[in-house]
Scaffold this motif. Sequence first.
Motif, PDB file in Angstrom:
ATOM      1  N   PRO A   1      51.466  28.814  34.679  1.00 49.53           N
ATOM      2  CA  PRO A   1      52.019  29.933  35.459  1.00 49.53           C
ATOM      3  C   PRO A   1      51.131  30.219  36.669  1.00 49.53           C
ATOM      4  O   PRO A   1      49.922  29.961  36.644  1.00 49.53           O
ATOM      5  CB  PRO A   1      52.001  31.099  34.471  1.00 49.53           C
ATOM      6  N   GLN A   2      51.710  30.759  37.706  1.00 44.02           N
ATOM      7  CA  GLN A   2      50.950  31.132  38.890  1.00 44.02           C
ATOM      8  C   GLN A   2      50.594  32.616  38.796  1.00 44.02           C
ATOM      9  O   GLN A   2      51.473  33.473  38.715  1.00 44.02           O
ATOM     10  CB  GLN A   2      51.764  30.865  40.161  1.00 44.02           C
ATOM     11  N   ILE A   3      49.288  32.917  38.797  1.00 44.12           N
ATOM     12  CA  ILE A   3      48.804  34.293  38.671  1.00 44.12           C
ATOM     13  C   ILE A   3      48.594  34.878  40.068  1.00 44.12           C
ATOM     14  O   ILE A   3      47.827  34.332  40.864  1.00 44.12           O
ATOM     15  CB  ILE A   3      47.495  34.354  37.863  1.00 44.12           C
ATOM     16  N   HIS A   4      49.265  35.993  40.366  1.00 36.21           N
ATOM     17  CA  HIS A   4      49.149  36.632  41.673  1.00 36.21           C
ATOM     18  C   HIS A   4      48.129  37.766  41.669  1.00 36.21           C
ATOM     19  O   HIS A   4      47.272  37.844  42.550  1.00 36.21           O
ATOM     20  CB  HIS A   4      50.512  37.167  42.113  1.00 36.21           C
ATOM     21  N   GLU A   5      48.213  38.656  40.696  1.00 39.12           N
ATOM     22  CA  GLU A   5      47.252  39.761  40.596  1.00 39.12           C
ATOM     23  C   GLU A   5      47.193  40.212  39.146  1.00 39.12           C
ATOM     24  O   GLU A   5      48.085  39.911  38.335  1.00 39.12           O
ATOM     25  CB  GLU A   5      47.636  40.926  41.511  1.00 39.12           C
ATOM     26  N   SER A   6      46.132  40.956  38.834  1.00 38.83           N
ATOM     27  CA  SER A   6      45.914  41.358  37.437  1.00 38.83           C
ATOM     28  C   SER A   6      45.262  42.731  37.389  1.00 38.83           C
ATOM     29  O   SER A   6      44.583  43.152  38.321  1.00 38.83           O
ATOM     30  CB  SER A   6      45.007  40.348  36.720  1.00 38.83           C
ATOM     31  N   TYR A   7      45.484  43.411  36.271  1.00 44.54           N
ATOM     32  CA  TYR A   7      44.720  44.597  35.878  1.00 44.54           C
ATOM     33  C   TYR A   7      44.083  44.268  34.532  1.00 44.54           C
ATOM     34  O   TYR A   7      44.788  44.152  33.515  1.00 44.54           O
ATOM     35  CB  TYR A   7      45.616  45.827  35.744  1.00 44.54           C
ATOM     36  N   THR A   8      42.758  44.091  34.505  1.00 47.39           N
ATOM     37  CA  THR A   8      42.095  43.648  33.284  1.00 47.39           C
ATOM     38  C   THR A   8      40.789  44.410  33.077  1.00 47.39           C
ATOM     39  O   THR A   8      40.280  45.077  33.972  1.00 47.39           O
ATOM     40  CB  THR A   8      41.787  42.143  33.330  1.00 47.39           C
ATOM     41  N   SER A   9      40.258  44.259  31.876  1.00 46.66           N
ATOM     42  CA  SER A   9      38.945  44.798  31.527  1.00 46.66           C
ATOM     43  C   SER A   9      38.320  43.853  30.514  1.00 46.66           C
ATOM     44  O   SER A   9      39.004  43.023  29.906  1.00 46.66           O
ATOM     45  CB  SER A   9      39.088  46.205  30.942  1.00 46.66           C
ATOM     46  N   GLY A  10      37.017  43.974  30.323  1.00 45.51           N
ATOM     47  CA  GLY A  10      36.364  43.228  29.266  1.00 45.51           C
ATOM     48  C   GLY A  10      37.034  43.493  27.933  1.00 45.51           C
ATOM     49  O   GLY A  10      37.446  44.626  27.654  1.00 45.51           O
ATOM     50  N   ALA A  11      37.177  42.460  27.098  1.00 43.75           N
ATOM     51  CA  ALA A  11      38.034  42.579  25.918  1.00 43.75           C
ATOM     52  C   ALA A  11      37.361  42.010  24.679  1.00 43.75           C
ATOM     53  O   ALA A  11      36.395  41.239  24.761  1.00 43.75           O
ATOM     54  CB  ALA A  11      39.357  41.846  26.161  1.00 43.75           C
ATOM     55  N   THR A  12      37.882  42.398  23.533  1.00 40.29           N
ATOM     56  CA  THR A  12      37.491  41.824  22.252  1.00 40.29           C
ATOM     57  C   THR A  12      38.730  41.678  21.386  1.00 40.29           C
ATOM     58  O   THR A  12      39.659  42.491  21.461  1.00 40.29           O
ATOM     59  CB  THR A  12      36.453  42.701  21.524  1.00 40.29           C
ATOM     60  N   GLU A  13      38.741  40.644  20.561  1.00 39.92           N
ATOM     61  CA  GLU A  13      39.870  40.394  19.660  1.00 39.92           C
ATOM     62  C   GLU A  13      39.738  41.180  18.362  1.00 39.92           C
ATOM     63  O   GLU A  13      40.694  41.278  17.596  1.00 39.92           O
ATOM     64  CB  GLU A  13      39.957  38.895  19.362  1.00 39.92           C
TER      65      GLU A  13
ATOM     66  N   GLU B   1      40.774  47.076  35.734  1.00 45.26           N
ATOM     67  CA  GLU B   1      40.350  46.854  37.116  1.00 45.26           C
ATOM     68  C   GLU B   1      41.276  45.853  37.783  1.00 45.26           C
ATOM     69  O   GLU B   1      41.661  44.850  37.188  1.00 45.26           O
ATOM     70  CB  GLU B   1      38.906  46.353  37.138  1.00 45.26           C
ATOM     71  N   HIS B   2      41.596  46.121  39.031  1.00 42.94           N
ATOM     72  CA  HIS B   2      42.554  45.290  39.773  1.00 42.94           C
ATOM     73  C   HIS B   2      41.852  44.086  40.393  1.00 42.94           C
ATOM     74  O   HIS B   2      40.717  44.166  40.862  1.00 42.94           O
ATOM     75  CB  HIS B   2      43.235  46.123  40.863  1.00 42.94           C
ATOM     76  N   SER B   3      42.533  42.930  40.375  1.00 49.31           N
ATOM     77  CA  SER B   3      42.013  41.715  41.010  1.00 49.31           C
ATOM     78  C   SER B   3      43.194  40.897  41.501  1.00 49.31           C
ATOM     79  O   SER B   3      44.320  41.024  41.005  1.00 49.31           O
ATOM     80  CB  SER B   3      41.165  40.896  40.028  1.00 49.31           C
ATOM     81  N   THR B   4      42.947  40.055  42.495  1.00 49.72           N
ATOM     82  CA  THR B   4      43.996  39.190  43.044  1.00 49.72           C
ATOM     83  C   THR B   4      43.448  37.783  43.219  1.00 49.72           C
ATOM     84  O   THR B   4      42.268  37.588  43.533  1.00 49.72           O
ATOM     85  CB  THR B   4      44.475  39.702  44.415  1.00 49.72           C
ATOM     86  N   GLY B   5      44.324  36.809  42.996  1.00 48.60           N
ATOM     87  CA  GLY B   5      44.013  35.420  43.298  1.00 48.60           C
ATOM     88  C   GLY B   5      42.893  34.801  42.498  1.00 48.60           C
ATOM     89  O   GLY B   5      42.330  33.793  42.912  1.00 48.60           O
ATOM     90  N   LEU B   6      42.552  35.375  41.353  1.00 45.69           N
ATOM     91  CA  LEU B   6      41.456  34.829  40.557  1.00 45.69           C
ATOM     92  C   LEU B   6      42.008  34.010  39.392  1.00 45.69           C
ATOM     93  O   LEU B   6      43.113  34.253  38.902  1.00 45.69           O
ATOM     94  CB  LEU B   6      40.578  35.956  40.009  1.00 45.69           C
ATOM     95  N   ALA B   7      41.207  33.032  38.948  1.00 43.14           N
ATOM     96  CA  ALA B   7      41.589  32.248  37.773  1.00 43.14           C
ATOM     97  C   ALA B   7      41.507  33.128  36.526  1.00 43.14           C
ATOM     98  O   ALA B   7      40.800  34.140  36.496  1.00 43.14           O
ATOM     99  CB  ALA B   7      40.681  31.039  37.639  1.00 43.14           C
TER     100      ALA B   7
END
Length: 527
Positions: free
Chosen positions: A387-399, A322-328
């Motif tokens: 680092p400065q994070i501009h945008e991301s593509y992420t999902s819930g994760a497990t190691e 999922e796409h997101s911008t400007g989030l920690a």
Amino acid sequence: MSDFDAIDSLLDAVGPQAELPACDVRRELRERARLSKAQVARALGVSPSTLSGWESGRDPAGEARAKYAYLLDGLNAKLATDTENRPEPAEQPMASGAAAEDVTSTSSPGSGRGEDEVELLAVPEPCVLCGRPAGQRVAGFAQHLTPADCRPTATEAPAAEQPAPQAPQAPHAVQAPHAPQAPLGTARPAGAAARSRGPARRAFQEPSGPVDLIREAVQGALGEHQGDVDAATAALVKRAIPDAMRLLDVTRKGARYDVIAHPWIPDILKKQTARGADQIWEARPKWTRHELPPGRHQVTALDINGAYLSALKTHLPLGRLEHSTGLAHDRRRSGVHLITPPEWEHEAVLPNPIGQRDEPGPLWVTEPTLRLLLRLSGPKHQLCDPPQIHESYTSGATENLLEKFRIALKDARDTAIEQGDTVTLEYVKAMYSKFVSTMGESNYNRELYRPDWMHLIRSQAFANLWLKALKAHDEGLAVVRAMGTDELHVIGDWRRVFAEGRAVTEVKVKDTYTAGSDVAEHADEGE
């Protein structure tokens, strides 16, 4: 006629595709029929991971779609008929409080097992703790739910003197088709009675576990090639990819999360040209120290064992990115991130954590690279700015998504090294290295398309090597070179920092050479 036959085949294939129910209905039909993914996948001629994709949003095509639709239609009709013909059950008192506890323990929030799913087994399996038959499976392993039922094998009486516990049955369960129960009067094989008199833990000697799959494959290849080690090894390496996928399916049995084999992928993870690359930067180290300390030095080139095998333990996204911008940064999620990396002021003694990059400005990096930069910018190290994070593509994760897969390969590797079994060792190496390298757009692995996982696992291997370089530096060694996933050159007594050996937690010597101010050749000498 052959040309016309081929045209007729094409014409037959043109037409409306078979209708399929929604994904949640597909899974519900299978589960109501008490069919495992392995059973259905085997009947359809696909892998269980492919079936997981069909139950999670991906649709099959062609002949596979027609067969799948036929199966689902049949299950729907059979389950509807069974529901209509099932008599109303008479109310019966619960046999005992213990039985009631067994039935309700699968969903009790106070059971102490967190979110682990408890699966009721139709046929008891040996408990992973004590070896006695257990009617439940927790997190993929058969085990007893109460300490009273779980008794050590050494203190129990022979199995022949004790009645086997009955597996708990779910109320009103629908019997799986084509799986008739054996008559109660069926005689047991002579060998079965003899086996029951031995220790219960002998059940684990039956070839049913992940390591047994590897051992059976090796034995089969050696038998097929009349003991020719080279020929058997070549055959096993050639089939390493499908065998790795089969092993993955076995190790995922009963797991909490399904592997989504073909999710939606953003354009940044797709190749820009047929022979080109996507936009993800893996931070591969390729660094050589510019100046050595004064004098002549003996440099040791260390080889990091099982780099990709260790990197299978990394935070992998489970669902659609999922796409997101400007989030920690959220440590509960994983994916790829567009960042502006910090300035690196330690190039003289340590490689840049993002690798050797000529172009300045933002770039897409993976979760392991971002976490490494955040760690180095934290209060413990303070080696760079965040680092400065501009945008991301992420999902819930497990190691731990591939943890059982990794452990099975590690155990087989350890055993092969201990026994001097070069066939199994090369087979296992090919399985995990090819598994990682063919997850992206590959003609050799059509069952799993996860370029995000491929980048994350490879970046984790690079990050692991970088952390070893940092450990060497912090312990007083001079780091001379860091290359790829498994090559680290150092000056100094490295044995007080790293354990020597062939295990995945150890290192071995790859080369030694002399370098220094009065030696013409430097780090490249001896390679």
